[in-house]
Each structure stands twice: as structure tokens, then as C-alpha cells.
Design an enzyme around this catalytic site. Structure first.
Site, PDB file in Angstrom:
ATOM      1  N   ILE A  14       0.782  -1.338   0.146  1.00  0.00           N
ATOM      2  CA  ILE A  14       0.143   0.087  -0.158  1.00  0.00           C
ATOM      3  C   ILE A  14       0.893   1.630  -0.178  1.00  0.00           C
ATOM      4  O   ILE A  14       1.061   2.545  -0.901  1.00  0.00           O
ATOM      5  CB  ILE A  14      -0.788   0.237   1.244  1.00  0.00           C
ATOM      6  CG1 ILE A  14      -1.794  -0.959   1.264  1.00  0.00           C
ATOM      7  CG2 ILE A  14      -1.988   0.862   0.686  1.00  0.00           C
ATOM      8  CD1 ILE A  14      -3.351  -1.461   2.200  1.00  0.00           C
ATOM      9  N   ALA A  86       3.831  -2.519  10.333  1.00  0.00           N
ATOM     10  CA  ALA A  86       3.157  -3.478  11.220  1.00  0.00           C
ATOM     11  C   ALA A  86       3.374  -4.827  10.795  1.00  0.00           C
ATOM     12  O   ALA A  86       3.337  -4.613   9.255  1.00  0.00           O
ATOM     13  CB  ALA A  86       1.622  -3.091  11.118  1.00  0.00           C
ATOM     14  N   TYR A 190      -2.953 -10.143  15.999  1.00  0.00           N
ATOM     15  CA  TYR A 190      -3.732  -9.192  15.011  1.00  0.00           C
ATOM     16  C   TYR A 190      -3.875  -8.511  15.333  1.00  0.00           C
ATOM     17  O   TYR A 190      -3.860  -6.690  15.308  1.00  0.00           O
ATOM     18  CB  TYR A 190      -2.981  -9.836  13.942  1.00  0.00           C
ATOM     19  CG  TYR A 190      -2.988  -8.991  12.690  1.00  0.00           C
ATOM     20  CD1 TYR A 190      -1.945  -8.285  12.179  1.00  0.00           C
ATOM     21  CD2 TYR A 190      -4.423  -8.624  12.150  1.00  0.00           C
ATOM     22  CE1 TYR A 190      -2.225  -6.883  11.156  1.00  0.00           C
ATOM     23  CE2 TYR A 190      -4.579  -7.412  10.436  1.00  0.00           C
ATOM     24  CZ  TYR A 190      -3.246  -6.468  10.922  1.00  0.00           C
ATOM     25  OH  TYR A 190      -3.457  -6.190   9.746  1.00  0.00           O
ATOM     26  N   ARG A 258     -14.886 -12.501   2.818  1.00  0.00           N
ATOM     27  CA  ARG A 258     -14.460 -11.862   3.379  1.00  0.00           C
ATOM     28  C   ARG A 258     -14.724 -10.755   1.980  1.00  0.00           C
ATOM     29  O   ARG A 258     -15.163 -10.469   1.211  1.00  0.00           O
ATOM     30  CB  ARG A 258     -12.815 -11.737   3.372  1.00  0.00           C
ATOM     31  CG  ARG A 258     -11.922 -12.616   3.586  1.00  0.00           C
ATOM     32  CD  ARG A 258     -12.214 -12.083   5.319  1.00  0.00           C
ATOM     33  NE  ARG A 258     -11.274 -13.167   5.933  1.00  0.00           N
ATOM     34  CZ  ARG A 258     -12.224 -14.674   6.834  1.00  0.00           C
ATOM     35  NH1 ARG A 258     -13.521 -14.527   6.395  1.00  0.00           N
ATOM     36  NH2 ARG A 258     -12.134 -15.012   7.786  1.00  0.00           N
TER      37      ARG A 258
END
Length: 379
Positions: A14, A86, A190, A258
Site C-alpha cells: 500500500i 505493522a 493481530y 471477506r
């Protein structure tokens, strides 16, 4: 120049696309990235096309958000921070707990600590949160009540019952879009770390004169995502198996779903979240608003590749996985003026066109499954 922007994790999937957008809009871009081998290969200088791309328009600092010194060097002179850095991967987080907490929680704390205790020019910080903080998505009961069911039971899944149940409710639940007001109850390490990340930014930033924005990303996909990382991204994982002619094991019953959102839509939403005045202090879902099953993912990939491999719907399942989740995107439309522009079939075609230009990666996926099975997390 519009100003200075720092993107942590900016050499990733991203971040590299987002940095290009900022540069095209006239910003001076700085990227802080640790260039981990899991994403960039063992020698990023030669194995990471993302890094090569980012160097065309940004100043790159190789460093980590877990280092106060690296953060101090990166934040100097910045006006906007987009905090993407992250560790990602629901399954891996369940046994590399310290690593995930140190990077996601500790790194965010160090970033905010630097701003709270030093001179800075930062006006806004956008944190990449995640749909994983919701745990299971939103549902309606047969009586019409909105509920947020608890995590699924191991014993029930072992018996082949993968459905989501609400205690005390008879009859099937209807899946509905999950809004930003939903109950927060992550089902993985997570997800917990992303919730803490978001909470830290939204709580601390206003006290130090910085406007916070949290973006709860759904499943982001598209050209440029890591084909090396076996812990995230079923499109990448399944694409590699298809190219290798290896069979695909579809977990559960294949009907788990999803919300897949294309990279260009994510970049646009993130840029606007960093720059639109009305986005300040908002928490916003970034998704397509459409639930797509894993079986449909496989079918779309077969169509785009023009070939198939054997598939098995095995009933295997991973502890920490959710059954369903798709986003209510009305707030994104209201606050940012955006909605998804690339539907899933078109996005998969673009993704596969790009994959076919890339080398076939080694099979690290089975190793990741073996790691989970050895810890009794994959059943």
C-alpha cells in the site's frame, strides 16, 4: 510543494502506491521501512521491486518503528504521517506474539512518544487499522435484532459446524454490513494489536495538537502485493499454487467470506483521509462493501488464469479466523466522497495480468501451514 509526508512501512504494497500518489500531488515524501525479508526478500536492494519504485519519488530511510532513533530521524520536518508499518498475518500472530506486539503496539507507542515529547510540525496522522478488530461481523437475528456474535467454538468447527451462532438465539443469523459503531472483539493477536494501535493514535494525537484518522482496511489486493509472504493474502497464495500446478486446499466449507478491496481504491481513500479537512478525528471503514466467498475467489482466479488445478474443500480450519465480515462503507462515502470503483472480477483480472509478469515464487505456504499445525492452531 504541498508539504512533507512520512509513510511508515512506505516501501510495502500500500505504501509504495500511496507514496506515488502523494508525490504526484506535489508532496515531498519520506519513507521509513525495515524492509523485512518476509516481504522484500533476503536482499531488498536487488529483490524488492517495490523498493526500487519508491526510490524514484521518495527519500527512503531503512529503519524500524521499534527504534526511537529511527523514528526521531524520520518525523523531523513532517506535516503528515501515514502510519502503515505493522506485522501482518492473522495466523502467524498467534505464535509470534512478542514480535507482533512489539512492532504494532510498541512501534506506535514510540511514534506517538516522539511527537508528544519533541518539537514537531505534524498536523495529521492517519493510522492503518483493520477489519480484524471487529472479530466476527454484524448479523441480524430472526427477530430483527442486530448482534455481534462471539468467536466460534473449536469443538463445533471440529464437528463441521462453521456457522456463526449467537447464544440464546434460535435460528440462522443473517450477515449484514459491519459499521464503525460495531462491537470490537478481535479474535487474533493481530486484531488485538491493530485495535490498540488505533486506540493509541485516536487517544493521544488530539492531546498533542495532531488530527487523527483511523482507516479500518478490509482485505486489500492488487498488483504489487507480496508474492513472497505466505502468511497474508489468499489471492497471492492461491496464484502461486496455480502457477506451480499444485492443488488448492479450501478451508472450512469454502463459504467463508471477506470484503476484498482493490489497491487503487485504498490508495485514493487513504490520500483523502490524510488531506480532506472533514476527515479529522474520524474512524472510517475502507472496503468494497461486498462479501466474496473463498470458493468464489478460487473460481475468479481460475477464470483469470485460464487454467485450473485440483481443489479440495477439506473442512480444515484455523483458530483465530473469522467466518464473515464485510464493510458498511457509508461513512467513507460521506466523509471522503469515495466508494469502490473496481469490482472483484475486474480487480482479479488486473492482479493476474501482473502476476504473470512476475517470477514464480518458492512454495513457502506449506511451511506456514506446518508451523500452525505444529502449534495446534490449524485443525
Amino acid at each position: 510543494m504541498q508539504g512533507n509526508v512520512l509513510i511508515t512501512g512506505g516501501a510495502g504494497f500500500i505504501g509504495s502506491r500511496l507514496g506515488r500518489r502523494f508525490a504526484d500531488e506535489g508532496y515531498r515524501v519520506t519513507v521509513l521501512d525495515s524492509l523485512i525479508p518476509q516481504v522484500h526478500g533476503e536482499d531488498p536492494e536487488t529483490t524488492s521491486p517495490l523498493l526500487a519504485t519508491v526510490r524514484e519519488f521518495a527519500t527512503v530511510i531503512k529503519g524500524t518503528v521499534t527504534s526511537a532513533a529511527d523514528i526521531a530521524a524520520a518525523v523531523e520536518g513532517q506535516n503528515i504521517i501515514v502510519h502503515l508499518a505493522a506485522e501482518t498475518g492473522t495466523g502467524q500472530s498467534m505464535y509470534e506474539i512478542d514480535r507482533y506486539v512489539e512492532a504494532n503496539v510498541g512501534g506506535t507507542a514510540k511514534l506517538l512518544d516522539a511527537l508528544a515529547n519533541g518539537e514537531h510540525q505534524v498536523e495529521r496522522i492517519v493510522v492503518a487499522s483493520s477489519r480484524s478488530i471487529y472479530g466476527e461481523g454484524a448479523y441480524r437475528t430472526p427477530a430483527g435484532d442486530l448482534v455481534y456474535p462471539p468467536h466460534r467454538d473449536d469443538a463445533a468447527m471440529a464437528a463441521g459446524d462453521f456457522a456463526v451462532h449467537q447464544p440464546g438465539v434460535e435460528g440462522p443469523l443473517e450477515l449484514v454490513a459491519t459499521s464503525e459503531t460495531a462491537t470490537i472483539h478481535p479474535s487474533s493477536v493481530y486484531g488485538i494489536t491493530k485495535h490498540v494501535q488505533e486506540s493509541l493514535v485516536m487517544t493521544v494525537a488530539p492531546t498533542i495538537g495532531v488530527e487523527p484518522v483511523a482507516l479500518r482496511y478490509q482485505n486489500v489486493y492488487g498488483p504489487g502485493q507480496s508474492l513472497k509472504n505466505p502468511y497474508t493474502g489468499i489471492l497471492s497464495i492461491f496464484s502461486t499454487l496455480i502457477r506451480q500446478g499444485k492443488p488448492i486446499n479450501i478451508f472450512e466449507d469454502g463459504l467463508e467470506s471477506r470484503d476484498f478491496v482493490y489497491i487503487d481504491d485504498v490508495v485514493n481513500a487513504t490520500y483523502l483521509a490524510a488531506t480532506v479537512p472533514g476527515a479529522a478525528s474520524q474512524i472510517i471503514n475502507v472496503g468494497s462493501g461486498v462479501a466474496t466467498t473463498v470458493s468464489d475467489v478460487v473460481a475468479a482466479l481460475f477464470s483469470a488464469f485460464g487454467r485450473e488445478v485440483p481443489t479440495t474443500v477439506s473442512g480444515n480450519y484455523r483458530l483465530g479466523d473469522i467466518r464473515h465480515n464485510f464493510a458498511d462503507t457509508s461513512r467513507a462515502a460521506e466523509m471522503l466522497g469515495v466508494s469502490a470503483t473496481v469490482d472483484f472480477d475486474e480487480g482479479v483480472r488486473r492482479f493476474v495480468d501482473w502476476v504473470l509478469t512476475e517470477p514464480v515464487e518458492g512454495d513457502n505456504y506449506q511451511k506456514s501451514l506446518d508451523e500452525m499445525a505444529s502449534r495446534n492452531l490449524l485443525k
